[in-house]
Write a protein that holds these residues in place. Sequence first.
Motif, mmCIF file in Angstrom:
data_model
loop_
_atom_site.group_PDB
_atom_site.id
_atom_site.type_symbol
_atom_site.label_atom_id
_atom_site.label_comp_id
_atom_site.label_asym_id
_atom_site.label_seq_id
_atom_site.Cartn_x
_atom_site.Cartn_y
_atom_site.Cartn_z
ATOM 1 N N GLN A 38 0.823 -1.210 0.000
ATOM 2 C CA GLN A 38 0.000 0.000 0.000
ATOM 3 C C GLN A 38 0.863 1.270 0.000
ATOM 4 O O GLN A 38 0.372 2.364 0.243
ATOM 5 N N ASN A 39 2.167 1.074 -0.253
ATOM 6 C CA ASN A 39 3.131 2.189 -0.326
ATOM 7 C C ASN A 39 3.263 2.930 1.009
ATOM 8 O O ASN A 39 3.505 4.155 1.025
ATOM 9 N N LEU A 40 3.129 2.198 2.094
ATOM 10 C CA LEU A 40 3.336 2.781 3.413
ATOM 11 C C LEU A 40 4.777 2.566 3.848
ATOM 12 O O LEU A 40 5.470 1.675 3.353
ATOM 13 N N ARG A 41 5.242 3.389 4.783
ATOM 14 C CA ARG A 41 6.611 3.264 5.300
ATOM 15 C C ARG A 41 6.588 2.257 6.454
ATOM 16 O O ARG A 41 6.109 2.574 7.540
ATOM 17 N N ILE A 42 7.130 1.078 6.186
ATOM 18 C CA ILE A 42 7.021 -0.045 7.113
ATOM 19 C C ILE A 42 8.402 -0.454 7.602
ATOM 20 O O ILE A 42 9.325 -0.649 6.808
ATOM 21 N N LEU A 43 8.531 -0.605 8.920
ATOM 22 C CA LEU A 43 9.746 -1.159 9.520
ATOM 23 C C LEU A 43 9.380 -2.472 10.202
ATOM 24 O O LEU A 43 8.546 -2.502 11.101
ATOM 25 N N LEU A 44 10.013 -3.554 9.763
ATOM 26 C CA LEU A 44 9.810 -4.883 10.342
ATOM 27 C C LEU A 44 11.027 -5.212 11.201
ATOM 28 O O LEU A 44 12.151 -5.295 10.692
ATOM 29 N N VAL A 45 10.809 -5.364 12.507
ATOM 30 C CA VAL A 45 11.904 -5.568 13.469
ATOM 31 C C VAL A 45 11.866 -6.998 13.993
ATOM 32 O O VAL A 45 10.806 -7.496 14.382
ATOM 33 N N GLU A 46 13.031 -7.654 14.018
ATOM 34 C CA GLU A 46 13.128 -9.040 14.478
ATOM 35 C C GLU A 46 14.363 -9.197 15.360
ATOM 36 O O GLU A 46 15.450 -8.761 14.997
ATOM 37 N N ARG A 47 14.201 -9.832 16.519
ATOM 38 C CA ARG A 47 15.326 -9.950 17.443
ATOM 39 C C ARG A 47 16.289 -11.075 17.073
ATOM 40 O O ARG A 47 17.439 -11.074 17.510
ATOM 41 N N LYS A 48 15.832 -12.029 16.250
ATOM 42 C CA LYS A 48 16.690 -13.134 15.832
ATOM 43 C C LYS A 48 17.378 -12.808 14.511
ATOM 44 O O LYS A 48 17.092 -11.803 13.868
ATOM 45 N N THR A 49 18.287 -13.703 14.103
ATOM 46 C CA THR A 49 18.926 -13.619 12.799
ATOM 47 C C THR A 49 18.322 -14.672 11.891
ATOM 48 O O THR A 49 18.224 -15.840 12.267
ATOM 49 N N PHE A 50 17.918 -14.276 10.692
ATOM 50 C CA PHE A 50 17.295 -15.214 9.764
ATOM 51 C C PHE A 50 18.342 -15.817 8.836
ATOM 52 O O PHE A 50 19.257 -15.110 8.405
ATOM 53 N N PRO A 51 18.161 -17.114 8.496
ATOM 54 C CA PRO A 51 17.104 -18.034 8.934
ATOM 55 C C PRO A 51 17.317 -18.488 10.369
ATOM 56 O O PRO A 51 18.453 -18.564 10.835
ATOM 57 N N ARG A 52 16.240 -18.771 11.061
ATOM 58 C CA ARG A 52 16.334 -19.207 12.445
ATOM 59 C C ARG A 52 15.354 -20.341 12.712
ATOM 60 O O ARG A 52 14.279 -20.419 12.125
ATOM 61 N N TYR A 53 15.755 -21.258 13.603
ATOM 62 C CA TYR A 53 14.887 -22.365 13.986
ATOM 63 C C TYR A 53 13.832 -21.859 14.968
ATOM 64 O O TYR A 53 14.094 -20.981 15.782
ATOM 65 N N LYS A 54 12.647 -22.445 14.881
ATOM 66 C CA LYS A 54 11.582 -22.095 15.815
ATOM 67 C C LYS A 54 10.794 -23.352 16.150
ATOM 68 O O LYS A 54 10.490 -24.157 15.252
ATOM 69 N N VAL A 55 10.469 -23.531 17.435
ATOM 70 C CA VAL A 55 9.651 -24.667 17.848
ATOM 71 C C VAL A 55 8.269 -24.514 17.222
ATOM 72 O O VAL A 55 7.535 -23.573 17.529
ATOM 73 N N CYS A 56 7.934 -25.426 16.327
ATOM 74 C CA CYS A 56 6.670 -25.303 15.594
ATOM 75 C C CYS A 56 6.388 -26.613 14.882
ATOM 76 O O CYS A 56 7.312 -27.331 14.491
ATOM 77 N N GLY A 57 5.113 -26.907 14.673
ATOM 78 C CA GLY A 57 4.738 -28.114 13.962
ATOM 79 C C GLY A 57 5.043 -28.087 12.483
ATOM 80 O O GLY A 57 5.046 -29.123 11.821
ATOM 81 N N CYS A 58 5.273 -26.894 11.928
ATOM 82 C CA CYS A 58 5.695 -26.723 10.525
ATOM 83 C C CYS A 58 4.650 -27.170 9.512
ATOM 84 O O CYS A 58 5.007 -27.486 8.369
ATOM 85 N N CYS A 59 3.377 -27.209 9.890
ATOM 86 C CA CYS A 59 2.329 -27.624 8.961
ATOM 87 C C CYS A 59 1.476 -26.432 8.545
ATOM 88 O O CYS A 59 1.137 -25.579 9.365
ATOM 89 N N LEU A 60 1.141 -26.408 7.278
ATOM 90 C CA LEU A 60 0.209 -25.426 6.734
ATOM 91 C C LEU A 60 -1.027 -26.180 6.272
ATOM 92 O O LEU A 60 -0.939 -27.034 5.382
ATOM 93 N N ASN A 61 -2.183 -25.900 6.875
ATOM 94 C CA ASN A 61 -3.394 -26.581 6.437
ATOM 95 C C ASN A 61 -4.002 -25.867 5.232
ATOM 96 O O ASN A 61 -3.463 -24.875 4.739
ATOM 97 N N GLN A 62 -5.132 -26.383 4.770
ATOM 98 C CA GLN A 62 -5.719 -25.827 3.542
ATOM 99 C C GLN A 62 -6.126 -24.368 3.713
ATOM 100 O O GLN A 62 -6.042 -23.574 2.779
#
Length: 387
Positions: A38-62
Motif C-alpha cells: 500500500q506504499n506505506l513506510r514499514i519497519l519490520l523488526v526481528e530480534r533473531k537472525t534469519f534463517p532461524r529455527y523455531k519450535v513449531c509443527g511446521c504444517c500449513l493446512n488448507q
Amino acid sequence: MILTSSLNLEAACRQNWDVIVIGAGPAGAVAALQLARQNLRILLVERKTFPRYKVCGCCLNQRAITALQQIGLGDLLSSAGAVPLTQFRMQYQGRDAVVTLPGGLAVSREVFDTQLVQSAIDAGAEFLQETSAMLVGTSENQTSRTVELCCQGQTAGSASAKIILAADGLGHPSLQNCAGFDMQVAPDSRIGVGAAFTVKDHAAYPAGMIHMAIHRSGYAGLVRVEGENLNLAAAIDRDFIKQCAGPANAVLQILRESGSAILPEMHQCSFKGTLPVTRKTLRPVGDRLFVLGDAAGYLEPFTGEGMANAITEGMAVAQLVPEGLAHWNSTLEQKWLRTHAALTDDRLFWCRWLARLLRSPSAVSWGVRLFHLFPGMARPIVARLNH
C-alpha cells in the motif's frame, strides 16, 4: 537463503514510520508485506537472525494455503520445497489410526519465514534483524507511538510510528512495560518442545504424513519437511519434563510408550523449549497498537491451525491499518476485537477441546480404536479445523 537487514539501526531511528511491525514470524511478515504493497513506510523488526529455527509443527493446512494464494504467495510454497500432506496418523500405547487430510503442506520455519520476510522486503518494507523492540509510554500527542530498539541487550535508540503491530510471539515481550496487556495463562498449560533432524531413512516417518505420538502427559508431532529433514514439535506437562530430567528424555518417553519409532538421530540433537503455551492476551489492542498472532493468543495446533491463524490475522490487520493512520479511535479498536474473535475463537474452542480430550487416557484409547476401524468418523473434526 540468508537475510541481511535492509537498513542499519541508526537509519531506523531517524525515520518517521507509518507502521512498525515487531516480530517477523508469519503474522508480522504477512502484515508487513500487505502494508508495504500500500506504499506505506514499514519497519519490520526481528530480534533473531534469519534463517532461524523455531519450535513449531511446521504444517500449513488448507486454510493457510488458500490465504497465501489470495495474496499472491502460492508460488512461494513450491519454491520453498514444501511437502504435500495427505494423512494424519495417531499412535497411542501401540495402537494407531490413520485419517485422510483435505490438503496441506509441511515446510520448515527456517525456510518459510525467511521467504515471507524476503517477500515483504521485495514489496518495500525495511527489515531490521538482531534487534529487539520495546513499546514505551503512551502515544505522543495522540499521533504516534515510540519503541526502544535494543541490540545485544543494550538500548541503542528509539523509533516512532503512527501505528505499532506487536507480533512477537508467546508472552509478547515488546509489551512488558505497558499496562493493560496481561496474558491469561492456563494453570495446566504445557510446555512446547521442538527439535529438527536430518534423517535419510524415511521408513519410520514417511513424507506426506503427520505423525502424532500421544501420551497421558503430552504429545509429540513429527513431519517430514523439505530435503531430508524431520521436524518434531511436542506439548508436554511441566511436571513430566521434571520427572524425566529434561525435555529430550520426556519426548523419547512419549515416543517409546506410544509405540512410535525412536531414531538414532534423536539422541544426538538439541531440544528447545518454549514458555507455557496455553495463553491469550485479554485485550489484544490498545492506543495505536494491534496485537496479533501468538502474541494475542496461542492456538494449540494439530494440523497447522496456528500458522493459518497467524497468516489470516496478518492479512486482516493490514486492512484496518489505513483507517487507523487516517484517524485512530475506539471504534477501530472494537473492529479489531471483533475481527480477532471471528478469526480465532471458534478454532480456539475446537483446538482446546481436542487438547482436553488428549489428556484423558480412556478418551484417547477409544478414539484411536474408533478412528482405526472407522476413519471416516474423524473427517468432520479435521474439516472443522481446516475450514
